[in-house]
Design an enzyme around this catalytic site. Structure first.
Site, PDB file in Angstrom:
ATOM      1  N   HIS A 157       0.691  -1.017   0.107  1.00  0.00           N
ATOM      2  CA  HIS A 157       0.153  -0.029   0.022  1.00  0.00           C
ATOM      3  C   HIS A 157       0.873   1.293   0.031  1.00  0.00           C
ATOM      4  O   HIS A 157       0.503   2.501   0.253  1.00  0.00           O
ATOM      5  CB  HIS A 157      -0.786   0.121   1.154  1.00  0.00           C
ATOM      6  N   SER A 278      15.498  22.141 -15.699  1.00  0.00           N
ATOM      7  CA  SER A 278      14.359  22.964 -16.041  1.00  0.00           C
ATOM      8  C   SER A 278      14.779  24.086 -16.542  1.00  0.00           C
ATOM      9  O   SER A 278      15.664  24.580 -16.200  1.00  0.00           O
ATOM     10  CB  SER A 278      13.571  23.210 -14.593  1.00  0.00           C
ATOM     11  N   LYS A 284      16.311  22.109 -10.464  1.00  0.00           N
ATOM     12  CA  LYS A 284      15.761  20.802 -10.993  1.00  0.00           C
ATOM     13  C   LYS A 284      16.704  19.857 -11.517  1.00  0.00           C
ATOM     14  O   LYS A 284      17.497  20.135 -12.472  1.00  0.00           O
ATOM     15  CB  LYS A 284      14.514  21.180 -11.837  1.00  0.00           C
ATOM     16  N   GLU A 291      10.256   8.763 -16.661  1.00  0.00           N
ATOM     17  CA  GLU A 291       8.779   9.155 -16.896  1.00  0.00           C
ATOM     18  C   GLU A 291       8.342   8.882 -18.423  1.00  0.00           C
ATOM     19  O   GLU A 291       7.166   8.494 -18.462  1.00  0.00           O
ATOM     20  CB  GLU A 291       8.519  10.689 -16.894  1.00  0.00           C
TER      21      GLU A 291
END
Ligand code: ARG
Length: 459
Positions: A157, A278, A284, A291
């Site tokens: 979970h 970024s 970043k 992804e």
């Protein structure tokens, strides 16, 4: 122009829109190598059986060689007016060698031709993908070996469950990817029959030798029903199903990399090789490769759905709908390949932050099960009661704002007066993991055994 192949029956040119919807050379040129191999085998068989002369066969083979060279050199003229790869090759062959070219299509139809070419392409794709998956497994194995003892939290979970090791976690994916490679190998075995010689749908009246062409093209033998041969695309569906499952596994691992990379988890670092920055936020470092690997699963699942839907309403045998089998299949394998390769790169690239993982491994009362097991083993308390007592210990620790291992002996003895100092020895994450020596468990000794087993399999 475009009427060359069936001009006898036709007197007018097709509408421009007919060509626009019909043309497939833009994508089925990816079958060029398979088409040439199929034609070479077919021509050799036609000559060996006396259906065409060996002089004509010689010319055909020579012409196919010229075409192959043109393709390799980038000068082959792929032309929309010849619709697909099969008719582009045949039209070019006629230009190169003249009338003998017209004998190549004896006892053959584009229906068995495309069924053959596509099967050969999917077979290659299965082989290539299985090999790439094995390379990914080897990358995972190498990291698992380095981190057989590196503690991390195991989750259910996405809540802290029990301590595990990073090596054990990586080995879970080695198992999944092993089944994925197996699915591609299974699919390959089932698809490895040659449809060539089914002709349009009913077979041929010429004395063709289907065994010979099957053998020349590396098949186990010919398909056994001519209708099935030109109508079936389940070989592609099965490969796409294997691809979809594999893409889901890649996506799950990619998702974990994304999570682990967050400052909140902070379990791993990726180098500049597999991250991007970024354009606005200077701090970043984003896990874009992970992804995109996660996102590419969408394309692969879409491809499976797409071809399932194309096929589901088709009566026997060939319908032009089936031309739509190629784009999704190519796209699925292109996407999967990128995902497997990018994941292999990321697994080699990532740096675990063992201190952060170990700290997290002990958080969230992750050794509560170990306390319950100790009560069962040492005090002979039934597991259900031990579970209850341990729950009370967790509650008390939570009240006091401490970890289980930080509860005083007095607090412990309030639960059961027979509890002794030795209980603390099972409450560290390292002891917890090391104790799980059951087959397939997370104990480093077990993880090393798993690694050895896979090394044997993959060598
Ligand atoms: N381009 C076609 C395909 O990809 C080749 C087969 C065409 N056969 C036919 N009977 N129209 O399916």
């Amino acid at each position: 122009g475009g009427q060359a192949m069936w001009g006898g029956r036709f007197s007018a040119k097709p509408a421009d829109l007919m060509q626009a919807i019909n043309v497939s050379i833009g994508f089925d040129r990816r079958l060029a190598a398979q088409d040439l191999a199929g034609s070479r085998a077919h021509a050799a068989m036609l000559a060996a059986t006396g259906i065409i002369s060996s002089a004509d066969e010689g010319e055909i083979q020579r012409g196919l060689g010229l075409i192959e060279a043109e393709m390799a050199g980038g000068s082959f003229p792929y032309r929309d007016e010849f619709e697909d790869i099969h008719m582009n090759v045949e039209a070019r062959l006629r230009e190169l060698i003249g009338p003998a070219a017209g004998r190549l299509h004896t006892a053959r139809s584009r229906n068995d031709q495309v069924a053959l070419d596509f099967r050969l392409w999917v077979r290659d794709a299965c082989d290539r993908t299985a090999a790439q998956i094995e390379a990914l497994q080897k990358a995972l194995l190498a990291r698992a070996e380095q981190h057989a003892d590196t503690l991390m939290p195991g989750f259910t979970h996405l809540q802290s469950a029990q301590p595990v090791t990073f090596g054990h976690h990586l080995m879970a994916y080695v198992e999944m990817f092993g089944r994925d490679a197996g699915r591609f190998r299974d699919a390959r075995k089932r698809m490895n029959e040659s449809p060539l010689g089914a002709a349009a749908l009913a077979g041929s009246s010429f004395p063709i030798d289907r065994q010979a062409t099957a053998q020349a093209l590396g098949f186990d033998g010919p398909t056994h029903n001519s209708l099935d041969s030109v109508a079936a695309r389940d070989f592609a569906l099965e490969a796409l199903a294997a691809a979809a499952i594999c893409a889901v596994h890649l996506s799950r691992l990619a998702e974990e990399i994304v999570l682990w990379m967050t400052p909140q988890f902070g379990f791993i670092r990726l180098t500049d090789a597999f991250t991007t920055g970024s354009s606005i936020m200077p701090q970043k470092k984003n896990p874009d490769a992970a992804e995109l690997t996660r996102a590419k699963a969408g394309r692969v699942l879409g491809a499976l759905t797409s071809l399932m839907v194309v096929m589901k309403g088709l009566p026997m045998t060939y319908s032009k709908d089936m031309q739509e089998d190629k784009v999704p299949t190519f796209e699925a394998f292109d996407s999967l390949e990128l995902g497997v390769l990018a994941m292999t790169g990321m697994i080699g690239d990532l740096e675990p932050r063992a201190d952060r993982m170990a700290a997290a491994a002990g958080a969230g009362f992750a050794t509560a099960t170990d306390l319950a097991d100790w009560l069962v083993r040492t005090l002979d308390i039934p597991f259900r009661d031990a579970h209850h007592l341990t729950g009370a210990a967790v509650k008390r620790a939570e009240q006091l704002g401490v970890d289980l291992a930080e509860l005083s002996l007095a607090e412990m003895q309030a639960l059961d007066p027979r509890i002794t100092e030795s209980v603390y020895s099972v409450l560290t994450p390292a002891a917890s993991a090391a104790s799980r020596t059951s087959y397939g468990g997370t104990a480093p000794t077990e993880v090393r055994r798993q690694i050895a087993r896979w090394k044997e399999i993959l060598q």
